[in-house]
Every structure is written in C-alpha cells, then in structure tokens.
Write a protein that holds these residues in place. Structure first.
Motif, mmCIF file in Angstrom:
data_model
loop_
_atom_site.group_PDB
_atom_site.id
_atom_site.type_symbol
_atom_site.label_atom_id
_atom_site.label_comp_id
_atom_site.label_asym_id
_atom_site.label_seq_id
_atom_site.Cartn_x
_atom_site.Cartn_y
_atom_site.Cartn_z
ATOM 1 N N SER A 30 62.198 41.066 34.320
ATOM 2 C CA SER A 30 63.083 41.184 35.483
ATOM 3 C C SER A 30 62.354 41.928 36.605
ATOM 4 O O SER A 30 61.705 42.939 36.372
ATOM 5 N N ILE A 31 62.479 41.396 37.818
ATOM 6 C CA ILE A 31 61.736 41.899 38.974
ATOM 7 C C ILE A 31 62.694 42.078 40.147
ATOM 8 O O ILE A 31 63.548 41.214 40.388
ATOM 9 N N ILE A 32 62.545 43.177 40.875
ATOM 10 C CA ILE A 32 63.343 43.421 42.074
ATOM 11 C C ILE A 32 62.430 43.879 43.200
ATOM 12 O O ILE A 32 61.544 44.724 42.994
ATOM 13 N N GLY A 56 57.108 45.740 49.729
ATOM 14 C CA GLY A 56 56.624 44.715 50.648
ATOM 15 C C GLY A 56 57.517 43.486 50.626
ATOM 16 O O GLY A 56 58.365 43.300 49.750
ATOM 17 N N GLY A 57 57.316 42.624 51.614
ATOM 18 C CA GLY A 57 58.091 41.384 51.683
ATOM 19 C C GLY A 57 59.449 41.597 52.318
ATOM 20 O O GLY A 57 59.935 42.717 52.464
ATOM 21 N N LEU A 58 60.075 40.519 52.713
ATOM 22 C CA LEU A 58 61.390 40.561 53.323
ATOM 23 C C LEU A 58 62.467 40.805 52.268
ATOM 24 O O LEU A 58 62.277 40.488 51.087
ATOM 25 N N PRO A 59 63.615 41.362 52.664
ATOM 26 C CA PRO A 59 64.715 41.504 51.714
ATOM 27 C C PRO A 59 65.097 40.162 51.088
ATOM 28 O O PRO A 59 65.203 39.151 51.778
ATOM 29 N N PHE A 60 65.245 40.174 49.789
ATOM 30 C CA PHE A 60 65.644 39.006 48.999
ATOM 31 C C PHE A 60 64.643 37.852 49.084
ATOM 32 O O PHE A 60 64.985 36.710 48.778
ATOM 33 N N ALA A 61 63.399 38.168 49.468
ATOM 34 C CA ALA A 61 62.361 37.132 49.479
ATOM 35 C C ALA A 61 62.172 36.537 48.093
ATOM 36 O O ALA A 61 61.820 35.360 47.949
ATOM 37 N N GLU A 62 62.434 37.334 47.057
ATOM 38 C CA GLU A 62 62.233 36.871 45.681
ATOM 39 C C GLU A 62 63.122 35.684 45.324
ATOM 40 O O GLU A 62 62.786 34.907 44.429
ATOM 41 N N PHE A 63 64.241 35.520 46.026
ATOM 42 C CA PHE A 63 65.104 34.378 45.736
ATOM 43 C C PHE A 63 64.411 33.053 46.088
ATOM 44 O O PHE A 63 64.742 32.004 45.531
ATOM 45 N N LYS A 69 65.438 32.265 37.522
ATOM 46 C CA LYS A 69 66.857 32.621 37.663
ATOM 47 C C LYS A 69 67.011 33.873 38.503
ATOM 48 O O LYS A 69 66.215 34.800 38.393
ATOM 49 N N ARG A 70 68.037 33.880 39.365
ATOM 50 C CA ARG A 70 68.437 35.097 40.047
ATOM 51 C C ARG A 70 69.230 35.972 39.073
ATOM 52 O O ARG A 70 69.837 35.470 38.126
ATOM 53 N N PHE A 85 76.263 39.828 51.789
ATOM 54 C CA PHE A 85 75.218 38.812 51.626
ATOM 55 C C PHE A 85 75.723 37.512 51.006
ATOM 56 O O PHE A 85 74.959 36.552 50.861
ATOM 57 N N GLY A 86 76.980 37.467 50.612
ATOM 58 C CA GLY A 86 77.550 36.230 50.101
ATOM 59 C C GLY A 86 77.174 35.882 48.677
ATOM 60 O O GLY A 86 77.350 34.744 48.242
ATOM 61 N N HIS A 87 76.687 36.851 47.921
ATOM 62 C CA HIS A 87 76.348 36.630 46.514
ATOM 63 C C HIS A 87 76.415 37.970 45.793
ATOM 64 O O HIS A 87 76.609 39.019 46.433
ATOM 65 N N MET A 88 76.251 37.968 44.485
ATOM 66 C CA MET A 88 76.249 39.217 43.702
ATOM 67 C C MET A 88 74.926 39.396 42.964
ATOM 68 O O MET A 88 74.885 39.939 41.855
ATOM 69 N N ASP A 89 73.834 38.951 43.575
ATOM 70 C CA ASP A 89 72.539 38.927 42.914
ATOM 71 C C ASP A 89 71.600 39.980 43.486
ATOM 72 O O ASP A 89 71.561 40.225 44.692
ATOM 73 N N MET A 90 70.837 40.591 42.583
ATOM 74 C CA MET A 90 69.784 41.518 42.975
ATOM 75 C C MET A 90 68.644 41.363 41.979
ATOM 76 O O MET A 90 68.753 41.769 40.824
ATOM 77 N N GLY A 91 67.549 40.734 42.417
ATOM 78 C CA GLY A 91 66.407 40.546 41.548
ATOM 79 C C GLY A 91 66.342 39.160 40.925
ATOM 80 O O GLY A 91 67.219 38.309 41.144
ATOM 81 N N ILE A 92 65.299 38.969 40.138
ATOM 82 C CA ILE A 92 65.031 37.662 39.522
ATOM 83 C C ILE A 92 64.541 37.850 38.098
ATOM 84 O O ILE A 92 64.086 38.929 37.713
#
Length: 256
Positions: A139-141, A170-177, A195-196, A224-231
């Motif tokens: 799992s990565i955030i 680094g990277g933009l917020p939620f870039a991992e999605f 998977k998110r 943000f319209g979702h309940m996800d944090m990380g991948i």
C-alpha cells in the motif's frame, strides 16, 4: 517522487514498525506485514485452511479505537511480542510457544474488556497475511494527497491514520490514482498498481490519543467526491526499497 517512510504492521491493528529498507518479493507484500491478528472468539478463521476475512473479525481500529492505546513491538529474531498499555501489566510473549501465545491472547482479551466478543485468540498461518484486501500487495500513499485533505479541512492529519506501507513525497495530490492498471518502479522493484484504497472508520482514530477526532471518509467524499486515499500495488519484480529511493511510473514505451 521519493520514499519518505516504510512501515509494516506485524500485528493487525497494533503499532507500526518503521523501517529504513525492505526486501520485496514478487507476489508478496512486505515481509511479516500483518503476520498476526487477534481474532474474536466468533471469527471463523481456520489456521489449517486460512482464507481472507473482513477486519471486523479481529481486534482493529475500525471497530475498536482503544486498540490505538496499545504499544506493541515484534522482535522477529527472538520471536517475542511486547505489549504495553496504561493500566496493564507489561507482557513479553514468546509467540513460538503455546504458553506465550495464550498469554498474549489473554492480555488482549483483558485489555479489550466488554468490547471482546469472548476470549480472543492469536491467529497466524504460514504465508497468510491479515490485510484489508485478499490480494497480497504493497500500500502506497502520496504525502501531498494527505496534505490536500488537511488544507481542505484545516486540520493536521498524521499519515499513520492511513496505515500505508510506503509514504512518498512529491507529485500532485492524488497523482497515484492515475497509475491504476500501470506499472511503477519503486527503488529496485517493479510493481503494478491495481486498486485505489477506500478508507474505513479506522482513519477516524488519532494514533497518538486513541480518540475518534476526525472524519477522513466524510471529508474525502465532501471535498473530492470519493473516499479513497492511496493505492495498492502488486510486486512484479522483487528487490530492495530504501528511504530516499525514487518512485517513478513506467513510461508506456518502456513496456513495449
């Protein structure tokens, strides 16, 4: 993006172990991550035929905020699990022995009090991990994703609320999605993001105070319209990952 923290949780729901580096193996999560769990008496877990079960069957932060009061440490070389909590006698349990496993289970049962559904038992099975999803994954955030949520709600949120294995800067917020279905290079490894990570009520619990003092699920949905944090990512090629290593999406042309 850069690796800022590597964390595993030897016992589901209990304290993190922060690591400077880790060796990943293809098809596996972090070694000894969620190796153990304390199962409620009514949990249908069979160590002889282990299958994935929902977290409600175990002592976990989603259902039991008080678990955050426990300070635990796992010494894999000695096979000792240290358990500490205010008001409880300290315990160093040798989990390689029946007596040690029984002592650890009795300690947790006593700590849980009325929240325990009968005597808890220490659950373990070779090769099994008590993770939140059935697939074996890392799992990565992105820390900037956490920061974006903090800025929306005006409250500092310890990333430990989200109990990820790897935190990257680094990277933009939620870039991992944007990596879902794609491969990434993490240190000396290659992974496929599949998977998110949908968050649960465990994120409400402050890891320092054991109080439910935040609503990340609701805030993510509202802002943000979702309940996800990380991948979640599957390890395709194993290797070493260390603090300061780079995380880079694999370019399409390199995939052939």
């Amino acid at each position: 993006m850069r690796v800022e923290r590597i964390t595993r949780y030897p016992v589901k729901g209990l304290s993190p172990e922060v690591m400077e580096e880790v060796a990943l193996t293809a098809g596996q999560g972090l070694p000894e991550d969620r190796r153990f769990a304390f199962a409620h008496a009514d949990a249908p877990f069979d160590p002889a035929a282990p299958t994935w079960l929902q977290k409600r069957h175990f002592a976990c932060l989603m259902a039991h905020a008080r678990v955050a009061r426990i300070r635990s440490a796992w010494d894999s070389a000695a096979g000792l699990l240290a358990l500490r909590a205010d008001g409880m006698a300290p315990l160093d349990a040798a989990l390689g022995t029946e007596a040690g496993r029984a002592a650890a289970a009795a300690w947790i049962t006593d700590f849980m009090g009325e929240e325990a559904r009968g005597p808890l038992r220490l659950a373990e099975a070779p090769g099994h991990a008590f993770t939140d999803i059935a697939a074996k994954a890392v799992s990565i955030i992105g820390l900037n994703s956490v920061k974006a949520l903090e800025e929306k709600v005006g409250m500092a949120l310890d990333p430990l609320r989200f109990r990820a294995n790897v935190l990257v800067s680094g990277g933009l917020p939620f870039a991992e999605f944007g990596w879902i279905g794609k491969e990434i290079l993490l240190g000396g490894t290659r992974l496929r993001v599949f998977k998110r990570t949908q968050r649960c009520a465990a994120t409400e619990v402050n890891p320092a105070t054991a109080e439910r003092d935040a609503r990340p699920q609701r805030w993510l949905r509202e802002h943000f319209g979702h309940m996800d944090m990380g991948i979640y990512a599957e390890v395709l090629e194993g290797g070493r990952v260390a603090l300061g290593d780079a995380l880079e999406p694999v370019q399409a042309e390199l995939l052939g």
